[in-house]
Scaffold this active site. Structure first.
Site, PDB file in Angstrom:
ATOM      1  N   ASP A  17     -74.625  88.812 -35.125  1.00 41.65           N
ATOM      2  CA  ASP A  17     -73.372  89.086 -34.412  1.00 41.65           C
ATOM      3  C   ASP A  17     -72.230  89.058 -35.415  1.00 41.65           C
ATOM      4  OD1 ASP A  17     -74.664  89.429 -31.990  1.00 41.65           O
ATOM      5  OD2 ASP A  17     -74.541  87.309 -31.471  1.00 41.65           O
ATOM      6  N   LYS A  39     -81.760  90.168 -34.591  1.00 43.71           N
ATOM      7  CA  LYS A  39     -81.304  90.791 -33.354  1.00 43.71           C
ATOM      8  C   LYS A  39     -79.973  91.498 -33.603  1.00 43.71           C
ATOM      9  CE  LYS A  39     -79.317  88.597 -29.730  1.00 43.71           C
ATOM     10  NZ  LYS A  39     -78.237  89.458 -29.208  1.00 43.71           N
ATOM     11  N   PHE A  67     -79.236  95.601 -26.328  1.00 42.71           N
ATOM     12  CA  PHE A  67     -78.143  96.320 -25.660  1.00 42.71           C
ATOM     13  C   PHE A  67     -78.193  96.125 -24.138  1.00 42.71           C
ATOM     14  CE2 PHE A  67     -77.442  99.785 -29.159  1.00 42.71           C
ATOM     15  CZ  PHE A  67     -76.918  98.809 -29.990  1.00 42.71           C
ATOM     16  N   LYS A  68     -79.176  95.392 -23.653  1.00 39.75           N
ATOM     17  CA  LYS A  68     -79.263  95.054 -22.215  1.00 39.75           C
ATOM     18  C   LYS A  68     -78.963  96.268 -21.347  1.00 39.75           C
ATOM     19  CE  LYS A  68     -77.678  90.361 -23.245  1.00 39.75           C
ATOM     20  NZ  LYS A  68     -77.188  90.626 -24.614  1.00 39.75           N
ATOM     21  N   LEU A  69     -79.840  97.257 -21.432  1.00 46.94           N
ATOM     22  CA  LEU A  69     -79.591  98.515 -20.719  1.00 46.94           C
ATOM     23  C   LEU A  69     -79.628  98.326 -19.204  1.00 46.94           C
ATOM     24  CD1 LEU A  69     -81.664 101.124 -22.778  1.00 46.94           C
ATOM     25  CD2 LEU A  69     -79.419 100.146 -23.249  1.00 46.94           C
ATOM     26  N   GLY A  73     -82.171 105.600 -13.772  1.00 45.92           N
ATOM     27  CA  GLY A  73     -83.505 105.543 -14.381  1.00 45.92           C
ATOM     28  C   GLY A  73     -83.705 106.513 -15.527  1.00 45.92           C
ATOM     29  N   ASN A  74     -83.280 107.756 -15.368  1.00 47.16           N
ATOM     30  CA  ASN A  74     -83.493 108.767 -16.407  1.00 47.16           C
ATOM     31  C   ASN A  74     -82.833 108.350 -17.724  1.00 47.16           C
ATOM     32  OD1 ASN A  74     -84.265 111.528 -17.289  1.00 47.16           O
ATOM     33  ND2 ASN A  74     -82.044 111.766 -17.443  1.00 47.16           N
ATOM     34  N   ARG A 182     -79.152  75.476 -29.085  1.00 44.50           N
ATOM     35  CA  ARG A 182     -78.156  74.748 -29.867  1.00 44.50           C
ATOM     36  C   ARG A 182     -78.783  73.499 -30.498  1.00 44.50           C
ATOM     37  NH1 ARG A 182     -75.955  78.780 -29.626  1.00 44.50           N
ATOM     38  NH2 ARG A 182     -73.825  79.287 -29.012  1.00 44.50           N
ATOM     39  N   GLN A 191     -71.828  79.361 -24.068  1.00 47.95           N
ATOM     40  CA  GLN A 191     -73.165  79.182 -23.465  1.00 47.95           C
ATOM     41  C   GLN A 191     -73.136  78.008 -22.482  1.00 47.95           C
ATOM     42  OE1 GLN A 191     -75.431  81.295 -23.840  1.00 47.95           O
ATOM     43  NE2 GLN A 191     -75.474  82.127 -25.913  1.00 47.95           N
TER      44      GLN A 191
HETATM   45  O1  LIG Z   1     -78.773  85.523 -21.613  1.00 50.34           O
HETATM   46  C1  LIG Z   1     -78.488  85.870 -22.784  1.00 50.34           C
HETATM   47  C2  LIG Z   1     -78.903  87.058 -23.343  1.00 50.34           C
HETATM   48  C3  LIG Z   1     -78.565  87.354 -24.646  1.00 50.34           C
HETATM   49  N1  LIG Z   1     -77.813  86.523 -25.379  1.00 50.34           N
HETATM   50  C4  LIG Z   1     -77.488  86.899 -26.778  1.00 50.34           C
HETATM   51  O2  LIG Z   1     -78.031  85.930 -27.678  1.00 50.34           O
HETATM   52  C5  LIG Z   1     -77.122  85.632 -28.714  1.00 50.34           C
HETATM   53  C6  LIG Z   1     -76.774  84.176 -28.685  1.00 50.34           C
HETATM   54  O3  LIG Z   1     -75.811  83.896 -29.676  1.00 50.34           O
HETATM   55  P1  LIG Z   1     -75.252  82.421 -29.935  1.00 50.34           P
HETATM   56  O4  LIG Z   1     -74.176  82.649 -30.952  1.00 50.34           O
HETATM   57  O5  LIG Z   1     -76.417  81.607 -30.458  1.00 50.34           O
HETATM   58  O6  LIG Z   1     -74.714  81.885 -28.655  1.00 50.34           O
HETATM   59  C7  LIG Z   1     -75.925  86.565 -28.529  1.00 50.34           C
HETATM   60  O7  LIG Z   1     -76.111  87.688 -29.365  1.00 50.34           O
HETATM   61  C8  LIG Z   1     -75.998  86.988 -27.073  1.00 50.34           C
HETATM   62  O8  LIG Z   1     -75.552  88.319 -26.879  1.00 50.34           O
HETATM   63  C9  LIG Z   1     -77.390  85.349 -24.835  1.00 50.34           C
HETATM   64  O9  LIG Z   1     -76.681  84.532 -25.488  1.00 50.34           O
HETATM   65  N2  LIG Z   1     -77.750  85.050 -23.540  1.00 50.34           N
END
Ligand SMILES: O=c1ccn([C@@H]2O[C@H](COP(=O)(O)O)[C@@H](O)[C@H]2O)c(=O)[nH]1
Length: 238
Positions: A17, A39, A67-69, A73-74, A182, A191
């Protein structure tokens, strides 16, 4: 179905990220051989990250496109087919039945493994209610796991705190991938449903996604090694 984990390093997936390909390349260089799986999400993906994904794959790394599409459907089926052609190992879709079925169609018999996102780890009960859901986190996760399994998805993204229940519903052969990880004392940030690397593996996670605790650490390689050590300790205790 999931692919067996032959290299224990593959259990840790580092979330790149970061705002630029240059910043991501520099982190990958710092992490060296300790990290085999990366990722790529919105931030890097929309800043040239798919080119980097190709390079990482050509270099023998595994890449998870997150990218959590969620679309008609298409569009989902064609998007997933493109990610399969890229050579990605994992890709995410939101766990809605129509989306799940389209993603499975797009994956075909490629090597891409599809992961269904159940309830985001930044959501708690109040967030689900605010989004208009009548069911709570536990019930929503359970419903989505069952629907994903029935659609033929390869794995689930859930909070580490959900992993034990998800494993019961999912069975032993499909992957559980948990963000919201964490190390003890690390800032949780946005989170809400979190656990340590040790607890996540003990709860049944196959792969842990870790972003900020590694990416923003003063020594990212040491932070990654510490997570790997916790994963190894949890596996040894299992
Ligand atoms: O439910 C979800 C789905 C995806 N993510 C992704 O994981 C990482 C977590 O990053 P941290 O910096 O460790 O919090 C991030 O890229 C999210 O898009 C998620 O956190 N939760």
């Amino acid at each position: 179905m999931s692919v067996p984990i032959t290299d224990p390093r593959d259990r840790l997936i580092v979330a790149l990220d970061l705002p630029s390909v240059g910043a991501a390349e520099s982190l990958v260089a710092q992490l060296g051989d300790a990290v085999t799986f990366y990722k790529i999400g919105y931030e890097l993906g929309f800043a040239g990250g798919l080119g980097l994904a190709r390079e990482l794959i050509a270099d023998g790394r595994k890449v998870f496109i997150d990218f959590k599409l969620h679309d008609i459907g298409n569009t989902v089926a064609r998007g997933i087919a493109s990610l399969a052609a890229l050579g990605a190992s994992f890709a995410t879709v939101h766990a809605y039945p129509q989306t799940l079925r389209a993603a499975v169609e797009g994956r075909g018999d490629s090597a891409l493994r599809l992961l269904a996102v159940t309830v985001l780890t930044s959501y708690d009960e109040a967030d689900l209610r605010a989004a208009g859901y009548g069911a709570g986190v536990e019930e929503t996760v359970a419903r989505r796991v069952v629907q994903a399994r029935e659609a033929g998805i390869d794995g689930i993204v859930c909070a580490p705190t959900d992993a034990t229940r998800v494993r019961t519903l999912l069975g032993p052969d499909r992957a559980i991938v948990t963000p919201g990880v964490r190390p003890e004392g690390a800032a949780t940030g946005d989170q809400k449903r979190v656990a340590t690397p040790f607890a996540a593996i003990r709860a049944g996670a196959d792969h842990l996604v870790v972003g900020r605790p590694i990416v923003a650490a003063p020594d990212p390689a040491a932070a990654a090694r510490a997570v790997q050590a916790e994963i190894a300790a949890a596996l040894a205790a299992s």
